[in-house]
Each structure stands twice: as C-alpha cells, then as structure tokens.
Design a protein around this motif. Structure first.
Motif, short mmCIF file in Angstrom:
data_model
loop_
_atom_site.label_atom_id
_atom_site.label_comp_id
_atom_site.label_asym_id
_atom_site.label_seq_id
_atom_site.Cartn_x
_atom_site.Cartn_y
_atom_site.Cartn_z
N LEU A 88 38.53 41.13 35.14
CA LEU A 88 38.74 42.07 36.24
C LEU A 88 40.21 42.43 36.36
O LEU A 88 40.56 43.60 36.51
CB LEU A 88 38.20 41.49 37.55
CG LEU A 88 38.38 42.35 38.79
CD1 LEU A 88 37.77 43.73 38.62
CD2 LEU A 88 37.79 41.64 40.01
N HIS A 89 41.07 41.44 36.28
CA HIS A 89 42.52 41.70 36.33
C HIS A 89 42.94 42.67 35.22
O HIS A 89 43.66 43.65 35.47
CB HIS A 89 43.31 40.40 36.20
CG HIS A 89 44.76 40.60 35.98
ND1 HIS A 89 45.62 41.03 36.97
CD2 HIS A 89 45.52 40.45 34.87
CE1 HIS A 89 46.84 41.14 36.48
NE2 HIS A 89 46.80 40.79 35.21
N ARG A 90 42.49 42.42 34.00
CA ARG A 90 42.84 43.30 32.88
C ARG A 90 42.31 44.70 33.10
O ARG A 90 42.99 45.69 32.81
CB ARG A 90 42.29 42.73 31.57
CG ARG A 90 42.96 41.45 31.13
CD ARG A 90 42.37 40.97 29.82
NE ARG A 90 42.84 39.65 29.45
CZ ARG A 90 42.58 39.08 28.28
NH1 ARG A 90 41.86 39.69 27.36
NH2 ARG A 90 43.05 37.86 28.02
N SER A 132 56.72 39.81 44.46
CA SER A 132 55.37 39.36 44.82
C SER A 132 55.22 37.89 44.46
O SER A 132 55.80 37.39 43.50
CB SER A 132 54.35 40.19 44.04
OG SER A 132 53.07 39.65 44.19
N SER A 133 54.40 37.18 45.24
CA SER A 133 54.12 35.78 44.93
C SER A 133 52.96 35.65 43.94
O SER A 133 52.61 34.56 43.52
CB SER A 133 53.79 35.02 46.21
OG SER A 133 52.64 35.58 46.82
N LEU A 139 44.78 37.83 38.78
CA LEU A 139 44.12 38.61 39.80
C LEU A 139 44.72 38.30 41.16
O LEU A 139 45.03 37.14 41.47
CB LEU A 139 42.62 38.27 39.78
CG LEU A 139 41.71 39.11 40.65
CD1 LEU A 139 41.77 40.58 40.26
CD2 LEU A 139 40.28 38.60 40.55
N ASP A 140 44.88 39.30 41.98
CA ASP A 140 45.39 39.13 43.34
C ASP A 140 44.57 38.04 44.03
O ASP A 140 43.35 38.11 44.09
CB ASP A 140 45.26 40.46 44.07
CG ASP A 140 45.79 40.43 45.49
OD1 ASP A 140 45.69 39.38 46.16
OD2 ASP A 140 46.28 41.47 45.93
N PRO A 141 45.22 37.00 44.56
CA PRO A 141 44.50 35.91 45.21
C PRO A 141 43.60 36.35 46.36
O PRO A 141 42.54 35.75 46.59
CB PRO A 141 45.60 34.98 45.72
CG PRO A 141 46.79 35.29 44.88
CD PRO A 141 46.67 36.75 44.53
N VAL A 143 41.89 39.12 46.49
CA VAL A 143 40.67 39.64 45.85
C VAL A 143 39.87 38.48 45.28
O VAL A 143 38.66 38.38 45.49
CB VAL A 143 41.02 40.66 44.74
CG1 VAL A 143 39.76 41.06 43.96
CG2 VAL A 143 41.71 41.88 45.33
N ALA A 144 40.53 37.58 44.58
CA ALA A 144 39.84 36.44 43.96
C ALA A 144 39.11 35.60 45.01
O ALA A 144 37.99 35.12 44.75
CB ALA A 144 40.84 35.57 43.20
N ALA A 145 39.69 35.44 46.18
CA ALA A 145 39.07 34.63 47.22
C ALA A 145 37.78 35.25 47.75
O ALA A 145 36.90 34.54 48.23
CB ALA A 145 40.06 34.44 48.37
N ARG A 146 37.65 36.54 47.64
CA ARG A 146 36.45 37.24 48.13
C ARG A 146 35.29 37.19 47.16
O ARG A 146 34.14 37.35 47.56
CB ARG A 146 36.80 38.70 48.42
CG ARG A 146 37.78 38.85 49.55
CD ARG A 146 38.18 40.29 49.78
NE ARG A 146 37.01 41.16 49.89
CZ ARG A 146 37.01 42.45 49.54
NH1 ARG A 146 38.10 43.00 49.06
NH2 ARG A 146 35.92 43.17 49.67
N LEU A 147 35.57 37.00 45.87
CA LEU A 147 34.52 37.10 44.85
C LEU A 147 33.50 35.98 44.95
O LEU A 147 33.85 34.82 45.12
CB LEU A 147 35.15 37.09 43.46
CG LEU A 147 36.13 38.22 43.16
CD1 LEU A 147 36.70 38.06 41.76
CD2 LEU A 147 35.48 39.58 43.34
#
Length: 120
Positions: free
Chosen positions: A49-51, A3-4, A10-12, A14-18
């Motif tokens: 959130l990631h944790r 994975s990159s 946090l998955d980018p 997901v992060a982009a949507r927040l």
C-alpha cells in the motif's frame, strides 16, 4: 519541520486503521477510474500500500510467489494510480487506476468477464 514517519513506511495513522486478514493482507480492488469497470483483485500489505501511494503504480503482494510485484513490470499492462480509498470498515482497498492493456493475467481486459454466474 520534519516528519516522524520514516520515508519508506506507511503512515502510522493509516496503518492503525487497517483491519488486515490473519496473514496481514487486505484485498485491493482495481477499478478503471473513468468507466467504473472492475478490473481485478490483488492483495496488499502495508508495504504494498505504501509503494502504491508513493509511486503512482499499483504494487501487490503475491501470495503464491511470496514477493511484491508491480502491475505491468513484466507484461507492460501498467496500472497508473488515480485514487486510493479504504472501505467503511478499513478491511478492503479500492484503487482507481488508468489501466493500460489487459488487467487479467489471461490477457483479458478484466478478470471478471470469463466466468459470469448470473447476468440479468
């Protein structure tokens, strides 16, 4: 295949949507997964959130102490994560949990039973 996404972020996608507040936080509502009981409101940033997503335990950001805290680490009143969802605007998080013991820092089961303003 690797994975990159770094293992500790946090998955980018997901992060982009927040849609975070000015201080980078989102309200996170903890709800008992099997009864629907609303337990508490905490705050999460991307790391919290990631944790929460990766450990199975709710991690919040303390605005007063300016540090992360895992629900139950000091009280023993643990929240085991069952599901995590964003609302339709991606500006709030719903975490369905299995709450062990009290959710409120006052020792009450929920933070929303001590000061009812209207109950019809």
């Amino acid at each position: 295949m690797t994975s990159s996404v770094p293992a500790n972020s946090l998955d980018p996608a997901v992060a982009a949507r927040l849609r975070r507040s000015a201080d980078g936080l989102l309200p996170a509502i903890a709800q008992q997964y099997d009864t629907g009981e609303v337990l508490m409101l905490g705050w999460m940033d991307d790391e919290a959130l990631h944790r929460t997503l990766t450990t199975g335990r709710c991690t919040y950001w303390s605005r007063s102490r300016q540090e992360y805290w895992v629900k139950g680490d000091t009280s023993g009143h643990v929240q085991y994560v069952k599901s995590v969802a964003l609302d339709c605007d991606a500006d709030a998080i719903l975490v369905k949990v299995d709450q062990i013991g009290a959710a409120c820092h006052t020792g009450d089961r929920t933070c929303f039973d001590a000061d009812v303003l209207l109950d019809k």
